[in-house]
Design an enzyme around this catalytic site. Structure first.
Site, PDB file in Angstrom:
ATOM      1  N   ASP A 143       0.813  -1.213   0.000  1.00 37.52           N
ATOM      2  CA  ASP A 143       0.000   0.000   0.000  1.00 37.52           C
ATOM      3  C   ASP A 143       0.849   1.266   0.000  1.00 37.52           C
ATOM      4  O   ASP A 143       0.544   2.245  -0.682  1.00 37.52           O
ATOM      5  CB  ASP A 143      -0.883  -0.027   1.264  1.00 37.52           C
ATOM      6  CG  ASP A 143      -2.219   0.640   1.057  1.00 37.52           C
ATOM      7  OD1 ASP A 143      -2.508   1.024  -0.090  1.00 37.52           O
ATOM      8  OD2 ASP A 143      -2.976   0.760   2.027  1.00 37.52           O
TER       9      ASP A 143
ATOM     10  N   GLY B 127      -6.544   9.766   9.209  1.00 38.20           N
ATOM     11  CA  GLY B 127      -5.135   9.410   9.113  1.00 38.20           C
ATOM     12  C   GLY B 127      -4.433   9.917   7.867  1.00 38.20           C
ATOM     13  O   GLY B 127      -5.064  10.203   6.841  1.00 38.20           O
TER      14      GLY B 127
ATOM     15  N   ASN C 163       1.486   7.918   5.609  1.00 34.79           N
ATOM     16  CA  ASN C 163       2.870   7.446   5.768  1.00 34.79           C
ATOM     17  C   ASN C 163       3.022   6.280   6.746  1.00 34.79           C
ATOM     18  O   ASN C 163       3.913   5.456   6.568  1.00 34.79           O
ATOM     19  CB  ASN C 163       3.810   8.607   6.109  1.00 34.79           C
ATOM     20  CG  ASN C 163       3.481   9.256   7.416  1.00 34.79           C
ATOM     21  OD1 ASN C 163       2.332   9.262   7.845  1.00 34.79           O
ATOM     22  ND2 ASN C 163       4.479   9.813   8.064  1.00 34.79           N
TER      23      ASN C 163
ATOM     24  N   PRO D  41      -9.148   6.349   6.906  1.00 31.35           N
ATOM     25  CA  PRO D  41      -7.742   6.337   6.502  1.00 31.35           C
ATOM     26  C   PRO D  41      -7.517   7.303   5.347  1.00 31.35           C
ATOM     27  O   PRO D  41      -8.474   7.780   4.736  1.00 31.35           O
ATOM     28  CB  PRO D  41      -7.537   4.893   6.031  1.00 31.35           C
ATOM     29  CG  PRO D  41      -8.876   4.479   5.516  1.00 31.35           C
ATOM     30  CD  PRO D  41      -9.904   5.204   6.356  1.00 31.35           C
TER      31      PRO D  41
ATOM     32  N   GLU E 276      -1.888  16.320  14.775  1.00 32.07           N
ATOM     33  CA  GLU E 276      -0.507  15.853  14.570  1.00 32.07           C
ATOM     34  C   GLU E 276      -0.129  16.238  13.143  1.00 32.07           C
ATOM     35  O   GLU E 276      -0.557  15.583  12.192  1.00 32.07           O
ATOM     36  CB  GLU E 276      -0.431  14.333  14.778  1.00 32.07           C
ATOM     37  CG  GLU E 276      -0.807  13.881  16.178  1.00 32.07           C
ATOM     38  CD  GLU E 276       0.217  14.258  17.238  1.00 32.07           C
ATOM     39  OE1 GLU E 276       1.343  14.640  16.891  1.00 32.07           O
ATOM     40  OE2 GLU E 276      -0.127  14.191  18.426  1.00 32.07           O
TER      41      GLU E 276
ATOM     42  N   CYS F 104       7.113  12.319   9.470  1.00 32.51           N
ATOM     43  CA  CYS F 104       6.792  13.700   9.868  1.00 32.51           C
ATOM     44  C   CYS F 104       7.910  14.336  10.680  1.00 32.51           C
ATOM     45  O   CYS F 104       8.132  15.538  10.598  1.00 32.51           O
ATOM     46  CB  CYS F 104       5.490  13.719  10.657  1.00 32.51           C
ATOM     47  SG  CYS F 104       5.511  12.573  12.039  1.00 32.51           S
TER      48      CYS F 104
ATOM     49  N   GLY G 267       1.196  21.304  15.536  1.00 33.21           N
ATOM     50  CA  GLY G 267       0.144  20.513  16.167  1.00 33.21           C
ATOM     51  C   GLY G 267      -0.418  21.059  17.452  1.00 33.21           C
ATOM     52  O   GLY G 267       0.034  22.072  17.988  1.00 33.21           O
TER      53      GLY G 267
ATOM     54  N   GLU H 161       0.116  12.540  21.483  1.00 32.01           N
ATOM     55  CA  GLU H 161      -0.289  11.143  21.445  1.00 32.01           C
ATOM     56  C   GLU H 161       0.726  10.348  22.264  1.00 32.01           C
ATOM     57  O   GLU H 161       1.889  10.741  22.387  1.00 32.01           O
ATOM     58  CB  GLU H 161      -0.293  10.629  19.994  1.00 32.01           C
ATOM     59  CG  GLU H 161      -1.437  11.227  19.181  1.00 32.01           C
ATOM     60  CD  GLU H 161      -1.560  10.662  17.768  1.00 32.01           C
ATOM     61  OE1 GLU H 161      -0.531  10.318  17.161  1.00 32.01           O
ATOM     62  OE2 GLU H 161      -2.703  10.592  17.273  1.00 32.01           O
TER      63      GLU H 161
HETATM   64  P1  NAD Z   1      -3.240  15.455   4.174  1.00 31.47           P
HETATM   65  O1  NAD Z   1      -3.457  16.612   5.076  1.00 31.47           O
HETATM   66  O2  NAD Z   1      -3.234  15.689   2.714  1.00 31.47           O
HETATM   67  O3  NAD Z   1      -4.344  14.317   4.431  1.00 31.47           O
HETATM   68  C1  NAD Z   1      -4.508  13.731   5.704  1.00 31.47           C
HETATM   69  C2  NAD Z   1      -5.922  13.201   5.829  1.00 31.47           C
HETATM   70  O4  NAD Z   1      -6.837  14.290   5.817  1.00 31.47           O
HETATM   71  C3  NAD Z   1      -6.355  12.280   4.691  1.00 31.47           C
HETATM   72  O5  NAD Z   1      -7.074  11.200   5.250  1.00 31.47           O
HETATM   73  C4  NAD Z   1      -7.264  13.169   3.852  1.00 31.47           C
HETATM   74  O6  NAD Z   1      -8.237  12.460   3.120  1.00 31.47           O
HETATM   75  C5  NAD Z   1      -7.912  14.020   4.928  1.00 31.47           C
HETATM   76  N1  NAD Z   1      -8.448  15.310   4.494  1.00 31.47           N
HETATM   77  C6  NAD Z   1      -8.090  16.063   3.433  1.00 31.47           C
HETATM   78  N2  NAD Z   1      -8.810  17.218   3.419  1.00 31.47           N
HETATM   79  C7  NAD Z   1      -9.629  17.182   4.503  1.00 31.47           C
HETATM   80  C8  NAD Z   1     -10.585  18.088   5.059  1.00 31.47           C
HETATM   81  N3  NAD Z   1     -10.849  19.259   4.494  1.00 31.47           N
HETATM   82  N4  NAD Z   1     -11.220  17.739   6.195  1.00 31.47           N
HETATM   83  C9  NAD Z   1     -10.931  16.562   6.813  1.00 31.47           C
HETATM   84  N5  NAD Z   1     -10.042  15.665   6.343  1.00 31.47           N
HETATM   85  C10 NAD Z   1      -9.389  15.971   5.201  1.00 31.47           C
HETATM   86  O7  NAD Z   1      -1.882  14.785   4.665  1.00 31.47           O
HETATM   87  P2  NAD Z   1      -1.083  13.595   3.978  1.00 31.47           P
HETATM   88  O8  NAD Z   1      -0.441  14.110   2.734  1.00 31.47           O
HETATM   89  O9  NAD Z   1      -1.940  12.395   3.938  1.00 31.47           O
HETATM   90  O10 NAD Z   1       0.035  13.296   5.077  1.00 31.47           O
HETATM   91  C11 NAD Z   1       1.301  13.879   5.076  1.00 31.47           C
HETATM   92  C12 NAD Z   1       1.365  14.928   6.167  1.00 31.47           C
HETATM   93  O11 NAD Z   1       1.081  14.327   7.425  1.00 31.47           O
HETATM   94  C13 NAD Z   1       2.749  15.542   6.301  1.00 31.47           C
HETATM   95  O12 NAD Z   1       2.629  16.926   6.446  1.00 31.47           O
HETATM   96  C14 NAD Z   1       3.277  14.911   7.589  1.00 31.47           C
HETATM   97  O13 NAD Z   1       4.253  15.686   8.242  1.00 31.47           O
HETATM   98  C15 NAD Z   1       2.036  14.765   8.385  1.00 31.47           C
HETATM   99  N6  NAD Z   1       2.180  13.756   9.438  1.00 31.47           N
HETATM  100  C16 NAD Z   1       2.262  14.172  10.737  1.00 31.47           C
HETATM  101  C17 NAD Z   1       2.441  13.252  11.761  1.00 31.47           C
HETATM  102  C18 NAD Z   1       2.563  13.685  13.199  1.00 31.47           C
HETATM  103  O14 NAD Z   1       2.454  12.835  14.086  1.00 31.47           O
HETATM  104  N7  NAD Z   1       2.788  14.962  13.487  1.00 31.47           N
HETATM  105  C19 NAD Z   1       2.507  11.892  11.453  1.00 31.47           C
HETATM  106  C20 NAD Z   1       2.411  11.499  10.120  1.00 31.47           C
HETATM  107  C21 NAD Z   1       2.239  12.441   9.121  1.00 31.47           C
END
Ligand code: NAD
Length: 503
Positions: A95, A154, A157, A181, A254, A288, A469, A473
């Site tokens: 995945d 979620g 990554n 997810p 987060e 992240c 953030g 967690e």
């Molecule tokens: P993203 O913000 O594009 O998407 C995250 C989730 O939000 C997805 O499930 C998406 O479908 C959903 N989403 C999108 N628009 C939305 C809205 N308007 N309302 C509600 N949900 C919505 O992030 P990504 O590209 O999937 O993940 C990468 C990012 O996540 C990076 O910036 C990374 O640093 C961060 N991250 C942070 C942590 C942490 O613990 N701080 C951990 C892992 C990843």
């Protein structure tokens, strides 16, 4: 119709798989080949309503279930996760494109650890409140009560790890959850729901909906949702927090980072290079907490780069199921294009010195099997002589791109490390532990490391500062994000304090 390797992913609520009625679906892609592997059925608003209704209906009974019984059920789920580790890790590899050597050692295990941690915490009285004797005949006591039906959203990554880091404390505290997810990595979600059900988690306590931002947005504004725990980009987090604020929902955010990895002048160079490599190339840079701004004292830059270039040879892309492979493709086509555009920007606009890699096709692909030639593979990349003003230094790339920034003094490096609106992680490498503590104390970040990088055990609370953030967690503090306080004052004197007594 061509059959795909994995069955379609749809909804899960009321303790069983459910079909979506939106009529909308998308294909889930294997990043190593760019070929489809499963059909994903997106939820409609009425599907989301049904999942939230299931979580709402299950809440009274689950929240009243004795903590020790919830704990027993969740411990069973943790043990199933461990038994099925390799099967689940192989699915995560398909995945996300992360090497099996990584997913089988980290992704499922660190999720199961957190489930075990919170199950044990609540089973051992971790939700107990305080008793306060106010006077001989008056007591106050506090309780930690579950919030209600909660939402977890979620990122792509660490799919199963994120699902567990959210659902473990949520369920342990007596809440129920609807989990969405990332649309890029949905495979784990319904499997996790099945595992919870098999362990004895009652119907409606953990539910899954599939879909993209529109489904997430609908969930965050749903009136019956008590809390939203979100992992993703800062820009999305801002929308989610704003939407949740409209309904006074609790939030945990987060978000992204651009963390500083500070190599102090006395550091062991080999150790610092190993740390910087983990902080930039693990998970192909899609972590992240990556320390992508590597500050190296000018006196040791040459030696640091020499050792780094030797170590870059140990990055091994290849068959993702081969235990010697330690570098996979990026997760999706849009992300691949984004990372390549940053690499090009670093060369063409920022005019940084390209020390290794760059936006070209990785050389090994020429002799690789045909099926992986269209995967989202990039070269691990190092820029040096970088400046704080460069875009590659300021913005989160979320790919395998390291920027080396020379510095002269400790005061200067602390100031430059903090000169960002993000504050997720930071770390220092030094042999001088006194100095390490002094520098770490000044770094504006929620997660910090000394002479190591990246480990995030269940016992350690993690969360970002500044735009990275809200809340944490894991660890003891992690459970507090899933409960609300109730205080009760008991007067036993037989008299109600009143100003309305007869004169
Ligand atoms: P993203 O913000 O594009 O998407 C995250 C989730 O939000 C997805 O499930 C998406 O479908 C959903 N989403 C999108 N628009 C939305 C809205 N308007 N309302 C509600 N949900 C919505 O992030 P990504 O590209 O999937 O993940 C990468 C990012 O996540 C990076 O910036 C990374 O640093 C961060 N991250 C942070 C942590 C942490 O613990 N701080 C951990 C892992 C990843």
């Amino acid at each position: 119709m061509v059959s795909l390797p994995y069955p379609p992913r749809s909804l899960y609520y009321d303790g069983k798989p459910q079909s979506a009625n939106s009529g909308k679906s998308s294909q889930n892609i294997d990043p190593s080949t760019s070929l489809p592997i499963a059909e994903i059925h997106s939820a409609s608003h009425s599907d989301v309503d049904a999942a939230v209704a299931s979580a709402t209906k299950a809440f009274p009974s689950w929240s009243q279930t004795p903590a020790i019984q919830r704990s027993r059920i969740l411990l069973k789920a943790a043990s199933i996760l461990r038994e099925r580790n390799d099967e689940l890790a192989a699915i995560e590899t398909k995945d996300t494109g992360k090497a099996f050597s990584e997913t089988s050692a980290v992704d499922v295990v660190t999720g199961a650890d957190v489930l075990e941690y919170f199950a044990n915490l609540v089973g051992g009285g971790g939700l107990n409140g305080e008793t306060i004797q106010l006077r001989p005949d008056a007591w106050a006591y506090t309780k930690k009560e579950a919030l209600g039906a909660c939402v977890g959203i979620g990122a792509w990554n660490y799919p199963i790890q994120i699902a567990l880091w959210k659902s473990a404390p949520c369920l342990a505290a007596g809440n129920t959850m609807v989990y969405k997810p990332s649309e890029f990595t949905p495979l784990h979600s319904t499997l996790l729901a099945e595992i919870y059900t098999a362990a004895g988690v009652p119907p409606g306590v953990f539910n899954v909906v599939q879909g993209g931002g529109d489904v997430g947005a609908y969930l965050t504004s749903h009136p019956d949702v008590a809390k939203v725990s979100f992992t993703g980009q800062v820009s999305t987090g801002a929308k989610v927090a704003a939407s949740a604020a409209g309904g006074m929902k609790y939030v945990t955010m987060e978000l992204g980072g651009k963390s500083a990895c500070v190599v102090l002048p006395d550091a062991d160079i080999e150790q610092a290079v190993d740390g910087a490599m983990m902080a930039n190339f693990y998970s192909s840079g899609q972590v992240c907490t990556n320390g992508t701004r590597v500050f190296v004292h000018e006196s040791m830059k040459e030696k640091f780069e020499e050792v780094l270039l030797q170590r870059m040879q140990y990055i091994r892309p290849g068959d993702l199921m081969d235990m010697n492979t330690n570098f996979g493709p990026l997760v999706s086509k849009p992300h691949y294009e984004k990372v390549l555009s940053y690499m090009k920007h670093g060369i063409e606009e920022d005019k940084a010195t390209l020390l290794y890699g760059g936006p070209g096709k990785p050389e090994w692909l020429a002799s690789a099997k045909d099926e992986v030639k269209n995967g989202f593979w990039v070269q691990p990349t190092v820029f040096t002589n970088c400046k704080d003003s460069m875009r590659i230094v300021k913005e989160e790339i979320f790919g395998p791109v390291m920027s080396i920034l020379p510095y002269k003094t400790v005061e200067e490096v602390v100031e430059r490390a903090n000169n960002t609106s993000l504050g997720l992680a930071a770390g220092v490498f030094t042999k001088d532990l006194n100095l390490a503590h002094k520098v770490v104390a000044q770094l504006q970040a929620g997660i910090t490391w000394v002479n190591t990088w990246g480990e995030s055990p269940a016992e350690m609370s993690v969360g970002g500062w500044k735009l990275s953030g809200v809340g944490v967690e894991n660890g003891r503090r992690g459970i507090e994000a899933w409960v609300r306080n109730k205080s009760t004052l008991v007067e036993m004197s037989g008299e109600v304090p009143t100003v309305f007594a007869k004169l």
